[in-house]
Design a protein around this motif. Structure first.
Motif, PDB file in Angstrom:
ATOM      1  N   GLU A  39       0.826  -1.216   0.000  1.00 60.28           N
ATOM      2  CA  GLU A  39       0.000   0.000   0.000  1.00 60.28           C
ATOM      3  C   GLU A  39       0.854   1.256   0.000  1.00 60.28           C
ATOM      4  O   GLU A  39       0.350   2.353   0.203  1.00 60.28           O
ATOM      5  CB  GLU A  39      -0.932   0.015   1.217  1.00 60.28           C
ATOM      6  CG  GLU A  39      -2.046  -1.002   1.154  1.00 60.28           C
ATOM      7  CD  GLU A  39      -1.591  -2.378   1.631  1.00 60.28           C
ATOM      8  OE1 GLU A  39      -0.688  -2.450   2.492  1.00 60.28           O
ATOM      9  OE2 GLU A  39      -2.131  -3.370   1.130  1.00 60.28           O
ATOM     10  N   TYR A  40       2.167   1.081  -0.171  1.00 63.58           N
ATOM     11  CA  TYR A  40       3.143   2.176  -0.199  1.00 63.58           C
ATOM     12  C   TYR A  40       3.228   2.930   1.121  1.00 63.58           C
ATOM     13  O   TYR A  40       3.511   4.121   1.147  1.00 63.58           O
ATOM     14  CB  TYR A  40       2.874   3.139  -1.366  1.00 63.58           C
ATOM     15  CG  TYR A  40       2.854   2.417  -2.680  1.00 63.58           C
ATOM     16  CD1 TYR A  40       4.011   1.827  -3.173  1.00 63.58           C
ATOM     17  CD2 TYR A  40       1.684   2.279  -3.410  1.00 63.58           C
ATOM     18  CE1 TYR A  40       4.009   1.129  -4.376  1.00 63.58           C
ATOM     19  CE2 TYR A  40       1.672   1.590  -4.613  1.00 63.58           C
ATOM     20  CZ  TYR A  40       2.836   1.020  -5.080  1.00 63.58           C
ATOM     21  OH  TYR A  40       2.821   0.335  -6.262  1.00 63.58           O
ATOM     22  N   VAL A  41       2.986   2.214   2.188  1.00 64.41           N
ATOM     23  CA  VAL A  41       3.176   2.759   3.539  1.00 64.41           C
ATOM     24  C   VAL A  41       4.521   2.251   4.031  1.00 64.41           C
ATOM     25  O   VAL A  41       4.806   1.053   3.907  1.00 64.41           O
ATOM     26  CB  VAL A  41       2.036   2.289   4.481  1.00 64.41           C
ATOM     27  CG1 VAL A  41       2.269   2.766   5.901  1.00 64.41           C
ATOM     28  CG2 VAL A  41       0.697   2.768   3.954  1.00 64.41           C
ATOM     29  N   PRO A  42       5.368   3.126   4.569  1.00 64.88           N
ATOM     30  CA  PRO A  42       6.691   2.666   5.006  1.00 64.88           C
ATOM     31  C   PRO A  42       6.590   1.642   6.131  1.00 64.88           C
ATOM     32  O   PRO A  42       5.707   1.721   6.985  1.00 64.88           O
ATOM     33  CB  PRO A  42       7.395   3.931   5.472  1.00 64.88           C
ATOM     34  CG  PRO A  42       6.354   4.956   5.608  1.00 64.88           C
ATOM     35  CD  PRO A  42       5.184   4.548   4.781  1.00 64.88           C
ATOM     36  N   ARG A  43       7.481   0.689   6.102  1.00 63.74           N
ATOM     37  CA  ARG A  43       7.502  -0.332   7.148  1.00 63.74           C
ATOM     38  C   ARG A  43       7.870   0.310   8.477  1.00 63.74           C
ATOM     39  O   ARG A  43       8.577   1.306   8.535  1.00 63.74           O
ATOM     40  CB  ARG A  43       8.479  -1.424   6.773  1.00 63.74           C
ATOM     41  CG  ARG A  43       8.086  -2.098   5.469  1.00 63.74           C
ATOM     42  CD  ARG A  43       8.764  -3.416   5.296  1.00 63.74           C
ATOM     43  NE  ARG A  43       8.477  -3.977   3.989  1.00 63.74           N
ATOM     44  CZ  ARG A  43       7.410  -4.712   3.704  1.00 63.74           C
ATOM     45  NH1 ARG A  43       6.525  -4.972   4.625  1.00 63.74           N
ATOM     46  NH2 ARG A  43       7.231  -5.188   2.492  1.00 63.74           N
ATOM     47  N   SER A  44       7.392  -0.276   9.545  1.00 68.98           N
ATOM     48  CA  SER A  44       7.530   0.326  10.874  1.00 68.98           C
ATOM     49  C   SER A  44       8.981   0.513  11.297  1.00 68.98           C
ATOM     50  O   SER A  44       9.308   1.455  12.011  1.00 68.98           O
ATOM     51  CB  SER A  44       6.780  -0.508  11.917  1.00 68.98           C
ATOM     52  OG  SER A  44       7.324  -1.811  11.969  1.00 68.98           O
ATOM     53  N   VAL A  45       9.875  -0.351  10.831  1.00 70.36           N
ATOM     54  CA  VAL A  45      11.283  -0.221  11.209  1.00 70.36           C
ATOM     55  C   VAL A  45      11.851   1.093  10.677  1.00 70.36           C
ATOM     56  O   VAL A  45      12.647   1.752  11.349  1.00 70.36           O
ATOM     57  CB  VAL A  45      12.110  -1.442  10.740  1.00 70.36           C
ATOM     58  CG1 VAL A  45      12.182  -1.519   9.230  1.00 70.36           C
ATOM     59  CG2 VAL A  45      13.500  -1.415  11.320  1.00 70.36           C
ATOM     60  N   TYR A  46      11.429   1.522   9.487  1.00 69.88           N
ATOM     61  CA  TYR A  46      11.931   2.770   8.909  1.00 69.88           C
ATOM     62  C   TYR A  46      11.265   3.990   9.543  1.00 69.88           C
ATOM     63  O   TYR A  46      11.864   5.058   9.600  1.00 69.88           O
ATOM     64  CB  TYR A  46      11.753   2.756   7.396  1.00 69.88           C
ATOM     65  CG  TYR A  46      12.509   1.611   6.764  1.00 69.88           C
ATOM     66  CD1 TYR A  46      13.895   1.618   6.735  1.00 69.88           C
ATOM     67  CD2 TYR A  46      11.853   0.509   6.241  1.00 69.88           C
ATOM     68  CE1 TYR A  46      14.610   0.558   6.195  1.00 69.88           C
ATOM     69  CE2 TYR A  46      12.548  -0.555   5.690  1.00 69.88           C
ATOM     70  CZ  TYR A  46      13.929  -0.517   5.677  1.00 69.88           C
ATOM     71  OH  TYR A  46      14.628  -1.570   5.147  1.00 69.88           O
ATOM     72  N   VAL A  47      10.043   3.815  10.008  1.00 69.33           N
ATOM     73  CA  VAL A  47       9.388   4.891  10.760  1.00 69.33           C
ATOM     74  C   VAL A  47      10.077   5.035  12.121  1.00 69.33           C
ATOM     75  O   VAL A  47      10.344   6.154  12.578  1.00 69.33           O
ATOM     76  CB  VAL A  47       7.878   4.615  10.917  1.00 69.33           C
ATOM     77  CG1 VAL A  47       7.227   5.652  11.823  1.00 69.33           C
ATOM     78  CG2 VAL A  47       7.189   4.592   9.558  1.00 69.33           C
ATOM     79  N   ASP A  48      10.393   3.901  12.773  1.00 69.31           N
ATOM     80  CA  ASP A  48      11.071   3.929  14.070  1.00 69.31           C
ATOM     81  C   ASP A  48      12.461   4.542  13.993  1.00 69.31           C
ATOM     82  O   ASP A  48      12.924   5.179  14.932  1.00 69.31           O
ATOM     83  CB  ASP A  48      11.166   2.514  14.657  1.00 69.31           C
ATOM     84  CG  ASP A  48       9.806   1.940  15.007  1.00 69.31           C
ATOM     85  OD1 ASP A  48       8.835   2.729  15.122  1.00 69.31           O
ATOM     86  OD2 ASP A  48       9.700   0.706  15.137  1.00 69.31           O
ATOM     87  N   HIS A  49      13.147   4.349  12.849  1.00 69.99           N
ATOM     88  CA  HIS A  49      14.473   4.941  12.677  1.00 69.99           C
ATOM     89  C   HIS A  49      14.406   6.431  12.363  1.00 69.99           C
ATOM     90  O   HIS A  49      15.429   7.101  12.313  1.00 69.99           O
ATOM     91  CB  HIS A  49      15.246   4.221  11.566  1.00 69.99           C
ATOM     92  CG  HIS A  49      15.882   2.955  12.029  1.00 69.99           C
ATOM     93  ND1 HIS A  49      15.469   1.726  11.566  1.00 69.99           N
ATOM     94  CD2 HIS A  49      16.881   2.720  12.907  1.00 69.99           C
ATOM     95  CE1 HIS A  49      16.192   0.786  12.148  1.00 69.99           C
ATOM     96  NE2 HIS A  49      17.051   1.359  12.961  1.00 69.99           N
TER      97      HIS A  49
END
Length: 111
Positions: A39-49
């Motif tokens: 869905e072109y939503v960034p994965r949580s690991v990249y949001v957390d970084h």
């Protein structure tokens, strides 16, 4: 390094314009690299970084429902530039790789 005046609320499209890339190409590339999901939503690991920021905003068409907006942080712009450099390097290496078997030839033979 690309200098962007106001780096507060950058979308992926804004980043693609700043890097002089095609917007759909950048979105697809992030998906194929595994940075975003289907869905072109960034994965949580990249949001957390801290590379992306996901914000739920009110939907003007459907009151009472939220709309997810994805923004790229300044750290995310640098991350995307890094990914593109690595991608270009890997592509260059792949396109211009020389197989040692094809490189060996008889010096006495004229080509």
């Amino acid at each position: 390094m690309v200098y962007i005046k106001s780096m507060t609320r950058l979308t992926v499209w804004d980043v693609s314009k700043a890097l002089q890339l095609d917007g759909p190409w950048l979105v697809q590339s992030l998906y194929h690299m595994g940075i975003t999901n289907a869905e072109y939503v960034p994965r949580s690991v990249y949001v957390d970084h801290g590379y992306f920021e996901c914000v739920i905003e009110p939907n003007p068409v459907a009151p009472g429902y939220g709309m997810l907006s994805v923004f790229v942080t300044p750290r995310g712009v640098v991350f995307i530039q890094y990914l593109l450099l690595i991608w270009m390097f890997m592509r260059y290496q792949h396109e211009y790789a020389i197989d040692p078997k094809t490189e060996t030839h008889d010096a006495s033979r004229l080509e």
